[in-house]
Write an enzyme that holds these catalytic residues in place. Structure first.
Site, PDB file in Angstrom:
ATOM      1  N   LYS A  43       0.975  -1.048  -0.027  1.00  0.00           N
ATOM      2  CA  LYS A  43       0.082  -0.169  -0.058  1.00  0.00           C
ATOM      3  C   LYS A  43       0.893   1.305   0.108  1.00  0.00           C
ATOM      4  CE  LYS A  43      -1.834   1.543   3.989  1.00  0.00           C
ATOM      5  NZ  LYS A  43      -1.425   2.897   4.302  1.00  0.00           N
ATOM      6  N   ARG A  69      -4.926  10.496   4.588  1.00  0.00           N
ATOM      7  CA  ARG A  69      -3.779  11.526   4.781  1.00  0.00           C
ATOM      8  C   ARG A  69      -2.777  11.850   3.586  1.00  0.00           C
ATOM      9  NH1 ARG A  69      -2.161  14.150   8.945  1.00  0.00           N
ATOM     10  NH2 ARG A  69      -0.255  13.680   8.053  1.00  0.00           N
ATOM     11  N   CYS A 119      -5.215  13.107  13.209  1.00  0.00           N
ATOM     12  CA  CYS A 119      -5.659  11.681  12.794  1.00  0.00           C
ATOM     13  C   CYS A 119      -5.514  10.878  14.325  1.00  0.00           C
ATOM     14  CB  CYS A 119      -5.066  11.370  11.502  1.00  0.00           C
ATOM     15  SG  CYS A 119      -3.494  10.432  12.060  1.00  0.00           S
ATOM     16  N   ARG A 150       0.425  14.508  13.258  1.00  0.00           N
ATOM     17  CA  ARG A 150       0.936  14.346  12.070  1.00  0.00           C
ATOM     18  C   ARG A 150       0.765  15.419  11.172  1.00  0.00           C
ATOM     19  NH1 ARG A 150      -1.162   8.486   9.988  1.00  0.00           N
ATOM     20  NH2 ARG A 150       0.720   8.329   8.893  1.00  0.00           N
ATOM     21  N   ASP A 188       4.568   0.694  12.084  1.00  0.00           N
ATOM     22  CA  ASP A 188       3.403  -0.033  11.651  1.00  0.00           C
ATOM     23  C   ASP A 188       3.212  -1.575  12.115  1.00  0.00           C
ATOM     24  OD1 ASP A 188       2.638   2.201  10.376  1.00  0.00           O
ATOM     25  OD2 ASP A 188       3.069   1.685   8.359  1.00  0.00           O
ATOM     26  N   VAL A 206       7.791   7.068  16.994  1.00  0.00           N
ATOM     27  CA  VAL A 206       7.788   7.772  15.841  1.00  0.00           C
ATOM     28  C   VAL A 206       6.307   8.638  15.703  1.00  0.00           C
ATOM     29  CG1 VAL A 206       7.031   7.418  13.476  1.00  0.00           C
ATOM     30  CG2 VAL A 206       8.849   5.931  14.565  1.00  0.00           C
ATOM     31  N   ARG A 252      -8.707  -0.167   4.490  1.00  0.00           N
ATOM     32  CA  ARG A 252      -7.661   0.681   4.050  1.00  0.00           C
ATOM     33  C   ARG A 252      -6.621  -0.253   3.598  1.00  0.00           C
ATOM     34  NH1 ARG A 252      -6.414   5.125   7.769  1.00  0.00           N
ATOM     35  NH2 ARG A 252      -4.888   5.136   5.906  1.00  0.00           N
TER      36      ARG A 252
HETATM   37  C1  UD1 Z   1       4.208   6.939   6.624  1.00  0.00           C
HETATM   38  C2  UD1 Z   1       3.345   5.569   6.303  1.00  0.00           C
HETATM   39  C3  UD1 Z   1       2.992   5.197   7.711  1.00  0.00           C
HETATM   40  C4  UD1 Z   1       4.055   4.940   8.655  1.00  0.00           C
HETATM   41  C5  UD1 Z   1       4.678   6.175   8.760  1.00  0.00           C
HETATM   42  C6  UD1 Z   1       5.971   6.048   9.598  1.00  0.00           C
HETATM   43  C7  UD1 Z   1       2.602   6.063   4.029  1.00  0.00           C
HETATM   44  C8  UD1 Z   1       1.520   6.428   3.034  1.00  0.00           C
HETATM   45  N1  UD1 Z   1       2.441   5.949   5.481  1.00  0.00           N
HETATM   46  O1  UD1 Z   1       3.389   7.971   7.102  1.00  0.00           O
HETATM   47  O2  UD1 Z   1       2.083   3.874   7.253  1.00  0.00           O
HETATM   48  O3  UD1 Z   1       3.387   4.821   9.941  1.00  0.00           O
HETATM   49  O4  UD1 Z   1       5.202   6.522   7.409  1.00  0.00           O
HETATM   50  O5  UD1 Z   1       6.881   4.993   9.116  1.00  0.00           O
HETATM   51  O6  UD1 Z   1       3.597   5.943   3.503  1.00  0.00           O
HETATM   52  N2  UD1 Z   1       6.449  14.756  10.779  1.00  0.00           N
HETATM   53  C9  UD1 Z   1       6.199  16.150  11.023  1.00  0.00           C
HETATM   54  N3  UD1 Z   1       5.972  17.084  10.234  1.00  0.00           N
HETATM   55  C10 UD1 Z   1       5.928  16.587   8.908  1.00  0.00           C
HETATM   56  C11 UD1 Z   1       5.736  15.423   8.655  1.00  0.00           C
HETATM   57  C12 UD1 Z   1       5.901  14.338   9.554  1.00  0.00           C
HETATM   58  O7  UD1 Z   1       6.489  16.468  12.405  1.00  0.00           O
HETATM   59  O8  UD1 Z   1       5.679  17.442   8.088  1.00  0.00           O
HETATM   60  C13 UD1 Z   1       6.219  13.743  11.998  1.00  0.00           C
HETATM   61  C14 UD1 Z   1       5.106  13.045  12.141  1.00  0.00           C
HETATM   62  O9  UD1 Z   1       4.054  13.604  12.912  1.00  0.00           O
HETATM   63  C15 UD1 Z   1       5.641  11.693  12.681  1.00  0.00           C
HETATM   64  C16 UD1 Z   1       6.794  11.406  12.174  1.00  0.00           C
HETATM   65  O10 UD1 Z   1       7.225  12.852  11.589  1.00  0.00           O
HETATM   66  O11 UD1 Z   1       5.901  11.878  14.082  1.00  0.00           O
HETATM   67  C17 UD1 Z   1       6.971  10.490  10.955  1.00  0.00           C
HETATM   68  O12 UD1 Z   1       5.747  10.729  10.207  1.00  0.00           O
HETATM   69  P1  UD1 Z   1       5.993  10.515   8.550  1.00  0.00           P
HETATM   70  O13 UD1 Z   1       7.150   9.610   8.253  1.00  0.00           O
HETATM   71  O14 UD1 Z   1       5.747  11.702   8.038  1.00  0.00           O
HETATM   72  O15 UD1 Z   1       4.769   9.651   8.203  1.00  0.00           O
HETATM   73  P2  UD1 Z   1       3.727   9.264   7.113  1.00  0.00           P
HETATM   74  O16 UD1 Z   1       4.604   9.732   6.019  1.00  0.00           O
HETATM   75  O17 UD1 Z   1       2.607  10.397   7.250  1.00  0.00           O
END
Ligand code: UD1
Length: 421
Positions: free
Chosen positions: A22, A93, A117, A122, A308, A330, A400
């Protein structure tokens, strides 16, 4: 809303085919926006998040054709608008992934802010900061991100935190930018590598994906030229079925997967007492009927233990021999499954971002529901070992991210069925 009804007690035995990932399919579908010619994507999992992404692209005017094997042909020649509405973004998201490609190819994008969420706030600040550093003009108004740029410029971006979709958005944006972009502290997840491979197959010049420094030399156009790209296997689906087998004292063989992407998870399963044998594309796990041993772990970005898989290991520890300590680093609020597991008799103490789990001989069935995808899956796993009939509600979360979970678990001998609400 459908429910799953599970009667626990059966050890899982048998063979299963793993679906496409996914978290690779979502950025790759978004990246298809960058192609000037039609492109075909294969091994796409049959999931609600994929349907949502297709609807998102379809509403922009992109032409999509799905064949019976779920290969998706995407033609952006008919695109009419660059808009991602709140009603779709709020259900997924990862819709934010269209921002980078729209901006870099068409010079504008209007994408709803994802909002909060269940597993934490996030934010997407790092996505926006990176795009702004590449010269985009970005305003947030009325809950929407309005972004414009004549042509993005390559630059050096140092990410404050490791963000998976943030890295992906910036890689896609940089692919068509003027000049070279360096992304430092980039996410090293295999799904980032799959996206880079896909973009390179369309003519992009991306080096270093899979390391924490990615270099992207911008090109003027990308083209699929009728190419077919196959999505990599889902390492989280793989890990979930391995834990299911380990918890139930079973033996399973998973096909069409990639053991090399699961080092941290396989290491912990071995520590829990599983015998594991692998080939390039299969994993066999055998518990020889034994109860798992408790394991302690700490989640962190790849190649460390994936967040995950945290909920599934919490479920396994709840019936394992010993005490396991699980620390989530995370996301700030990713223990929503714990309260539900406690209702099934699990002995879990939560101290801020750490769960201390004292394994019990067994769990007892209860009606449960979950608030996110992996938490829901962990409750299904708990149901597989609980005495009695567990009813898992709100399973749209599971749909999902898990293709036909009840069919796959039934195939392995579990007693599980879906009932419409
Ligand atoms: C992706 C995965 C999700 C997984 C996560 C962490 C997809 C579609 N989803 O989510 O399944 O659980 O990686 O491996 O690939 N953060 C910030 N600012 C930002 C972006 C992120 O502070 O602009 C923080 C988030 O709140 C979180 C951390 O960084 O605490 C990691 O998040 P991130 O790696 O961005 O998760 P996703 O990409 O949303």
């Amino acid at each position: 809303m459908d429910k799953l009804i599970i009667t626990g007690g059966n050890p899982l035995h048998g063979e299963l085919r793993i679906s496409g990932a996914k978290n690779a399919a979502l950025p790759i579908l978004a990246a298809a926006l960058l192609s000037e010619t039609p492109i075909v994507i294969g091994n796409v999992p049959h999931l609600q998040d994929i349907t949502t992404t297709m609807e998102l692209l379809g509403r922009m005017g992109v032409h999509l054709v799905v064949d019976e094997k779920l290969n998706i042909e995407i033609d952006t020649g008919t695109i009419t608008n660059f808009f991602a509405p709140y009603e779709l973004v709020r259900t997924m998201r990862a819709s934010i992934l269209v921002l980078g490609p729209l901006l870099s190819r068409f010079g504008k994008a209007e994408v709803s802010l994802p909002g909060g969420c269940a597993i934490g706030s996030r934010p997407v600040n790092l996505h926006l900061q990176g795009l702004a550093a590449m010269g985009a003009d970005i305003h947030v108004r009325n809950g929407y991100i309005h972004a414009e740029a004549k042509r993005l410029r390559g630059c050096r971006i140092v990410l404050d935190m490791v963000t998976v979709t943030g890295t992906e958005n910036l890689v896609m944006a940089a692919a068509l930018a003027d000049g070279t972009t360096l992304i430092e502290n980039a996410a090293r997840e295999p799904e980032v590598v799959d996206l880079a491979n896909f973009l390179n197959a369309m003519g992009a010049k991306i080096h270093g994906a899979g390391t924490d420094i990615i270099e992207i030399e911008g090109v003027t156009a990308l083209s699929g030229q009728g190419a077919h790209y196959s999505i990599l296997p889902d390492r989280i689906e793989t890990g979930t079925y391995l834990v299911a087998a380990a918890m139930t004292g079973g033996k399973v063989r998973l096909k069409n997967t990639r053991p090399d992407l699961l080092d941290a998870v396989l290491f912990k399963l071995k520590e829990a007492g599983a015998d594991i044998t692998t080939t390039d594309s299969t994993i066999e796990l055998d518990m020889h009927g034994r109860r798992p041993l408790s394991v302690s772990l700490r989640t962190a970005p790849y190649p460390a233990f994936p967040t995950d898989m945290q909920a599934q290991f919490t479920a396994m520890n709840s019936v394992a021999d010993g005490v396991g300590v699980i620390t989530e680093t995370v996301f700030e609020n990713r223990f929503m499954h714990v309260q539900e597991m406690q209702r099934m008799g699990a002995d879990i103490a939560l101290e801020s971002n750490t769960a201390i789990i004292r394994g019990r001989q067994g769990l007892t069935a209860a009606p449960v529901m979950a608030t996110d995808l992996r938490a829901s899956a962990s409750l299904v796993l708990a149901g597989l070992v609980a005495e009695g009939q567990t009813v898992v509600d709100r399973i749209y979360h599971i749909d999902r991210g898990y293709e036909c979970i009840e069919e796959k678990l039934s195939q392995l001998g579990a007693e599980i069925r879906r009932v419409p609400h």
